[in-house]
Design a protein around this motif. Structure first.
Motif, mmCIF file in Angstrom:
data_model
loop_
_atom_site.group_PDB
_atom_site.id
_atom_site.type_symbol
_atom_site.label_atom_id
_atom_site.label_comp_id
_atom_site.label_asym_id
_atom_site.label_seq_id
_atom_site.Cartn_x
_atom_site.Cartn_y
_atom_site.Cartn_z
ATOM 1 N N TYR A 123 0.484 -0.932 0.257
ATOM 2 C CA TYR A 123 0.223 0.169 -0.178
ATOM 3 C C TYR A 123 1.104 1.321 0.338
ATOM 4 C CZ TYR A 123 -4.035 -2.719 0.955
ATOM 5 O OH TYR A 123 -4.998 -3.797 0.972
ATOM 6 N N VAL A 124 1.881 1.348 0.770
ATOM 7 C CA VAL A 124 2.761 2.268 0.787
ATOM 8 C C VAL A 124 3.753 2.442 -0.545
ATOM 9 C CG1 VAL A 124 4.994 2.989 2.230
ATOM 10 C CG2 VAL A 124 3.419 1.889 2.778
ATOM 11 N N GLU A 174 11.551 -0.367 -11.895
ATOM 12 C CA GLU A 174 12.405 -1.519 -10.701
ATOM 13 C C GLU A 174 10.938 -2.579 -10.100
ATOM 14 O OE1 GLU A 174 15.208 -3.975 -9.098
ATOM 15 O OE2 GLU A 174 15.103 -2.717 -11.235
ATOM 16 N N LEU A 175 10.301 -1.301 -9.513
ATOM 17 C CA LEU A 175 8.940 -1.711 -9.139
ATOM 18 C C LEU A 175 8.025 -2.208 -9.776
ATOM 19 C CD1 LEU A 175 7.418 -0.670 -6.784
ATOM 20 C CD2 LEU A 175 5.818 1.514 -7.415
ATOM 21 N N ALA A 205 4.745 -9.451 -7.714
ATOM 22 C CA ALA A 205 4.235 -10.236 -7.883
ATOM 23 C C ALA A 205 2.686 -10.091 -9.255
ATOM 24 C CB ALA A 205 3.655 -11.199 -6.787
ATOM 25 N N ALA A 206 2.915 -10.700 -10.296
ATOM 26 C CA ALA A 206 1.972 -10.484 -10.982
ATOM 27 C C ALA A 206 0.514 -10.745 -10.385
ATOM 28 C CB ALA A 206 1.245 -11.791 -12.195
ATOM 29 N N ASP A 207 0.537 -10.749 -9.446
ATOM 30 C CA ASP A 207 -1.103 -11.086 -8.825
ATOM 31 C C ASP A 207 -1.696 -9.693 -8.303
ATOM 32 O OD1 ASP A 207 0.340 -11.553 -6.619
ATOM 33 O OD2 ASP A 207 -0.659 -13.072 -6.221
ATOM 34 N N ASP A 208 -0.181 -9.040 -7.865
ATOM 35 C CA ASP A 208 -0.522 -8.045 -7.656
ATOM 36 C C ASP A 208 -1.107 -6.782 -8.979
ATOM 37 O OD1 ASP A 208 -1.035 -5.453 -6.160
ATOM 38 O OD2 ASP A 208 0.842 -5.674 -4.921
ATOM 39 N N THR A 209 -2.602 -6.729 -8.999
ATOM 40 C CA THR A 209 -2.563 -5.864 -10.434
ATOM 41 C C THR A 209 -2.564 -4.833 -10.177
ATOM 42 O OG1 THR A 209 -4.707 -6.364 -10.049
ATOM 43 C CG2 THR A 209 -3.385 -8.236 -11.363
ATOM 44 N N HIS A 210 -3.057 -4.071 -8.592
ATOM 45 C CA HIS A 210 -3.103 -2.215 -8.562
ATOM 46 C C HIS A 210 -2.049 -2.193 -7.950
ATOM 47 C CE1 HIS A 210 -7.257 -4.491 -7.217
ATOM 48 N NE2 HIS A 210 -7.824 -3.284 -7.215
ATOM 49 N N LEU A 211 -1.178 -2.385 -7.617
ATOM 50 C CA LEU A 211 0.284 -1.835 -7.947
ATOM 51 C C LEU A 211 1.198 -1.976 -9.541
ATOM 52 C CD1 LEU A 211 2.574 -1.148 -6.095
ATOM 53 C CD2 LEU A 211 3.427 -2.509 -4.891
ATOM 54 N N ILE A 212 0.716 -3.027 -9.895
ATOM 55 C CA ILE A 212 1.577 -2.861 -11.495
ATOM 56 C C ILE A 212 0.958 -1.384 -12.299
ATOM 57 C CG2 ILE A 212 1.254 -4.377 -14.084
ATOM 58 C CD1 ILE A 212 1.783 -6.870 -11.735
#
Length: 393
Positions: A123-124, A146-147, A152-159
């Motif tokens: 979240y941060v 780099e981020l 991880a591929a399943d963290d679609t919101h962060l990607i």
């Protein structure tokens, strides 16, 4: 239920002292905390809030909501920001980043925010990426790449947030130019994929640079033709027609992208693209791949590719072609050349040897042509049409 308790009444904040309001920043109810922030900000009670925050540095609600009072009062300074961004509670770190994101300009903030891209909490990291997206700088690109790479591929919101932040960097023409040529092919491809969202010549030049070494898909072709400077368009056309050796099914999405981009740019498709489009579509129409055949018909209809009229007319008349292909060909003909379509559709609708469903299709296509010739053909049809055809006409 039996054991339920009545809701706690909302305190009257209008009569509360600054000290009481500062205490309410720790209240378990979000509405109370937010209203306390607004009251304190209106009163510019930053000194009281600073005292409260210094007295209880470990209280997460107090720190997370108190910082907004200080920010709105213009006294959230670098030492406190640095401390808040290292707070043990992620809520505090997230809120601090959101407050920094809303600032119009940055002085000391960028390195502190980039550091949070490596935070243990996703979240941060997401809040840090969002803040960097609002404050483009060349130094942001590599950490954001780099981020994205490490997420991880399943963290679609962060990607998604990392991609949006990178796109917002590339909207800046200077940054896009700086990163048009980098050594790492994977990073280059990632940048090209987000540059598609930046409708600028520099972003298109970055996409072109990647296409030169790694090839171009339909989205890349469309972006380049829409946004490249005019003097670079021939190279984009060359990259498009380089696909001519591929099977028609693989060429047609590229044809559509290139021709559509020309229309959207307000320019006529050059002869090299028209020739390529005609060759690829004709090969698909005469081939055995039904999917490619349908795509060619849809392409001709949507983009009104008049040179394909004869090939599509032949398909509409062919008794060996499937009913679906013939029906799609009939639908396409009025979009390509109305006058010629009338001469083709009339005999098809009148053909006694043709299936009734196909004759109905031809009659409906004929009815869609708003000319006197088409109406004459329909009236002529009525004289000898069977009931199944005559009633719809």
């Amino acid at each position: 239920g039996e054991n339920s308790r009545p809701p706690r009444p909302m305190p009257d904040l209008s009569k509360a002292s600054d000290e009481v309001l500062a205490g309410l920043l720790k209240d378990p109810t979000l509405t109370v905390r937010v209203r306390a922030v607004n009251r304190l900000a209106e009163r510019r009670a930053t000194a009281v809030v600073q005292v409260a925050m210094d007295a209880e540095p470990a209280a997460p609600f107090l720190q997370a909501y108190g910082l907004w009072v200080l920010e709105r009062g213009g006294v959230l300074l670098q030492p406190r920001v640095t401390s808040l961004l290292k707070h043990d509670d992620r809520l505090v770190r997230v809120q601090a980043l959101k407050a920094l994101a809303e600032r119009r300009t940055w002085t000391f903030e960028a390195p502190l925010v980039r550091e949070r891209l490596r935070d243990a909490e996703p979240y941060v990291r997401r809040a840090a990426a969002e803040a960097l997206g609002l404050h483009p700088a060349p130094e942001n690109v590599t950490p954001l790449l780099e981020l994205w790479r490490k997420t991880a591929a399943d963290d679609t919101h962060l990607i998604h947030m990392a991609r949006m932040a990178l796109r917002d960097q590339l909207v800046d023409e200077t940054i896009a130019q700086q990163y048009a040529r980098i050594v790492n092919p994977e990073a280059h491809r990632r940048l090209a994929s987000v540059a598609l969202g930046a409708a600028t010549p520099s972003a298109a030049a970055l996409v072109l640079e990647v296409a030169r070494s790694q090839g171009a898909d339909a989205a890349m072709l469309r972006h380049m033709i829409r946004n490249l400077p005019a003097q670079q368009l021939p190279e984009a056309y060359a990259l498009a027609t380089a696909a001519a050796s591929k099977p028609p099914k693989e060429q047609l999405p590229l044809v559509r992208a290139a021709l559509q981009a020309c229309q959207e740019r307000g320019i006529g498709a050059p002869e090299v693209l028209q020739t390529w489009a005609g060759t690829a579509a004709t090969a698909a129409l005469s081939g055995t791949d039904k999917g490619a055949q349908q795509e060619a018909l849809k392409l001709a209809r949507d983009l009104k590719l008049a040179p394909l009229f004869e090939a599509i007319e032949q398909l509409a008349r062919s008794a060996q072609a499937g009913a679906e292909a013939r029906g799609a060909a009939i639908d396409a003909l009025p979009q390509l050349d109305r006058a010629r379509a009338v001469k083709t559709l009339g005999p098809l609708a009148a053909g006694a040897a043709e299936p009734v469903a196909l004759r109905l299709k031809a009659a409906a296509a004929l009815a869609s042509i708003p000319t006197a010739e088409a109406r004459v053909q329909l009236l002529e049809l009525l004289k000898s049409a069977p009931q199944a055809l005559g009633v719809p006409i």
